[in-house]
Design an enzyme around this catalytic site. Structure first.
Site, PDB file in Angstrom:
ATOM      1  N   LYS A   1      27.261  45.574 -67.424  1.00 53.95           N
ATOM      2  CA  LYS A   1      27.352  46.646 -68.443  1.00 53.95           C
ATOM      3  C   LYS A   1      28.557  47.528 -68.195  1.00 53.95           C
ATOM      4  CE  LYS A   1      26.128  50.136 -65.544  1.00 53.95           C
ATOM      5  NZ  LYS A   1      27.009  51.207 -65.102  1.00 53.95           N
TER       6      LYS A   1
ATOM      7  N   ASP B   1      19.388  51.303 -63.796  1.00 52.34           N
ATOM      8  CA  ASP B   1      20.077  50.464 -64.790  1.00 52.34           C
ATOM      9  C   ASP B   1      19.289  49.203 -65.150  1.00 52.34           C
ATOM     10  OD1 ASP B   1      22.317  52.099 -64.906  1.00 52.34           O
ATOM     11  OD2 ASP B   1      23.356  51.000 -63.317  1.00 52.34           O
TER      12      ASP B   1
HETATM   13  O1  C5P Z   1      18.840  53.355 -59.452  1.00 53.34           O
HETATM   14  P1  C5P Z   1      19.865  52.816 -58.526  1.00 53.34           P
HETATM   15  O2  C5P Z   1      19.256  52.308 -57.245  1.00 53.34           O
HETATM   16  O3  C5P Z   1      20.783  51.817 -59.147  1.00 53.34           O
HETATM   17  O4  C5P Z   1      20.771  54.054 -58.132  1.00 53.34           O
HETATM   18  C1  C5P Z   1      21.598  54.023 -56.986  1.00 53.34           C
HETATM   19  C2  C5P Z   1      21.862  55.441 -56.535  1.00 53.34           C
HETATM   20  O5  C5P Z   1      22.673  56.125 -57.500  1.00 53.34           O
HETATM   21  C3  C5P Z   1      20.631  56.317 -56.365  1.00 53.34           C
HETATM   22  O6  C5P Z   1      20.060  56.141 -55.090  1.00 53.34           O
HETATM   23  C4  C5P Z   1      21.232  57.707 -56.528  1.00 53.34           C
HETATM   24  O7  C5P Z   1      21.878  58.109 -55.336  1.00 53.34           O
HETATM   25  C5  C5P Z   1      22.318  57.478 -57.573  1.00 53.34           C
HETATM   26  N1  C5P Z   1      21.844  57.807 -58.937  1.00 53.34           N
HETATM   27  C6  C5P Z   1      21.623  59.118 -59.277  1.00 53.34           C
HETATM   28  N2  C5P Z   1      21.161  59.420 -60.536  1.00 53.34           N
HETATM   29  C7  C5P Z   1      20.949  58.454 -61.448  1.00 53.34           C
HETATM   30  C8  C5P Z   1      21.197  57.100 -61.134  1.00 53.34           C
HETATM   31  C9  C5P Z   1      21.629  56.806 -59.862  1.00 53.34           C
HETATM   32  O8  C5P Z   1      21.825  60.033 -58.475  1.00 53.34           O
HETATM   33  N3  C5P Z   1      20.485  58.794 -62.654  1.00 53.34           N
END
Ligand code: C5P
Length: 311
Positions: A18, A145
């Site tokens: 994406k 995501d």
């Molecule tokens: O959800 P995902 O594991 O892909 O996100 C990775 C990191 O990105 C999270 O641990 C966080 O530190 C950061 N993040 C965030 N806010 C979001 C999405 C991701 O702070 N909305």
């Protein structure tokens, strides 16, 4: 009797990467995640996950950047398989083979695409047959995501980015992606954002109205002018060379240029497929990236491929 059947069973799933056409970042919530307002577009760079019989749940990864993928318990495809097994109470195994095409740690959600593909592959392979809404809920618990990569196309994301509203989009958008071998850590980029932006406002979806109108009208020029990323400064702080990459793509006539997600991939929007190839060539010729990809969007989300044996 089952051995023969098992021996030929195979389910193949493809899930896209994406680009965030717009990414607005608000304050960090008590769950540790930032409130986001984002417009996602799924693009035609695909992760492929194949599920085959195995005694236990196991994983192998191939593709150009496979060496950079963590294979331990925090691997998102493995976590997806274990989560689905626990949720449905199955004790079956699976061998997941991930073939990577989306850049690793590049801001294009390759790991999340693996999770979305693995969820769908295991669901078909084990015959657990969960409804899409239930898969989407599991997806949301794997990463912000992941739900978008199940559904694909174009969508507005709120909450952590996991609360989706489909958006209308006309026409095809042609991208050149400038990729760096050394990725950026998403948590690190968000930390840098926090350091530089102590009190960000909660994202206002009203800000996305012009972009959503441009998408509905199928106007790539307007979409290009409205590309936006609140993580831009944080990514550039951690990877100052990005400034030059962005400038090269701009000088080559991109309709718009943006850092994809938390970076460091640079997404440049072309006027046509040919123009996207020219943008990719310009980034390569200037020596500002390690590799390039071209792709178009929007495309569908995770899907079982025809010819596999899981439907
Ligand atoms: O959800 P995902 O594991 O892909 O996100 C990775 C990191 O990105 C999270 O641990 C966080 O530190 C950061 N993040 C965030 N806010 C979001 C999405 C991701 O702070 N909305």
């Amino acid at each position: 009797m089952t051995d023969l059947r098992l021996a030929r069973r195979e389910v193949r799933v493809r899930a896209p990467g994406k680009v965030n056409l717009s990414l607005r970042v608000g304050p960090r919530d008590i769950d540790g995640y930032h409130r986001l307002g984002t417009v996602f577009q799924a693009v035609s760079v695909y992760e492929e996950v194949t599920a085959r019989p195995a005694e236990a749940i196991r994983l192998t990864v191939s593709g150009p950047a496979a060496d950079h993928v963590p294979l331990g318990e925090d691997n998102l495809a493995l976590r997806a398989a274990r989560l689905l097994a626990a949720h449905t109470g199955t004790d079956e195994g699976v061998h997941l083979r991930v073939t990577k095409a989306v850049p690793v740690a590049g801001g294009m959600a390759g790991g999340s695409a693996d999770a979305a593909a693995a969820l769908l592959a295991c669901d078909a392979f084990w015959g657990t047959g969960l409804p899409r809404e239930e898969l989407a809920e599991l997806a949301g618990s794997l990463g912000a995501d992941v739900p978008f990569l199940l559904s694909g196309q174009t969508a507005v994301g709120t909450g952590r980015g996991d609360v989706l509203t489909p958006a209308l989009s006309r026409g095809e958008y042609h991208w050149a992606f400038g990729i760096r071998a050394d990725g950026l850590s998403t948590p690190r980029v968000f930390e840098e954002f926090d350091r530089a932006t102590p009190d960000p406002p909660v994202p206002d979806l009203g800000s996305e109205v012009p972009l959503l109108q441009a998408l509905r009208a199928g106007d790539p020029g307007a979409v290009g002018a409205l590309l936006h990323n609140d993580l831009h400064d944080a990514a550039v702080e951690l990877c100052p060379d990005l400034v030059e990459t962005l400038a090269v793509a701009e000088d080559a006539g991109a309709l718009g240029v943006v850092i994809s997600g938390s970076g460091p991939t640079v997404a440049a929007l072309g006027r046509s497929r040919q123009h996207a190839l020219a943008l990719a060539a310009a980034m390569t010729a200037a020596g500002v990236v390690d590799s390039v990809l071209t792709a178009s969007g929007p495309v569908h989300g995770a899907r079982v491929l025809a010819g596999s044996d899981g439907l």
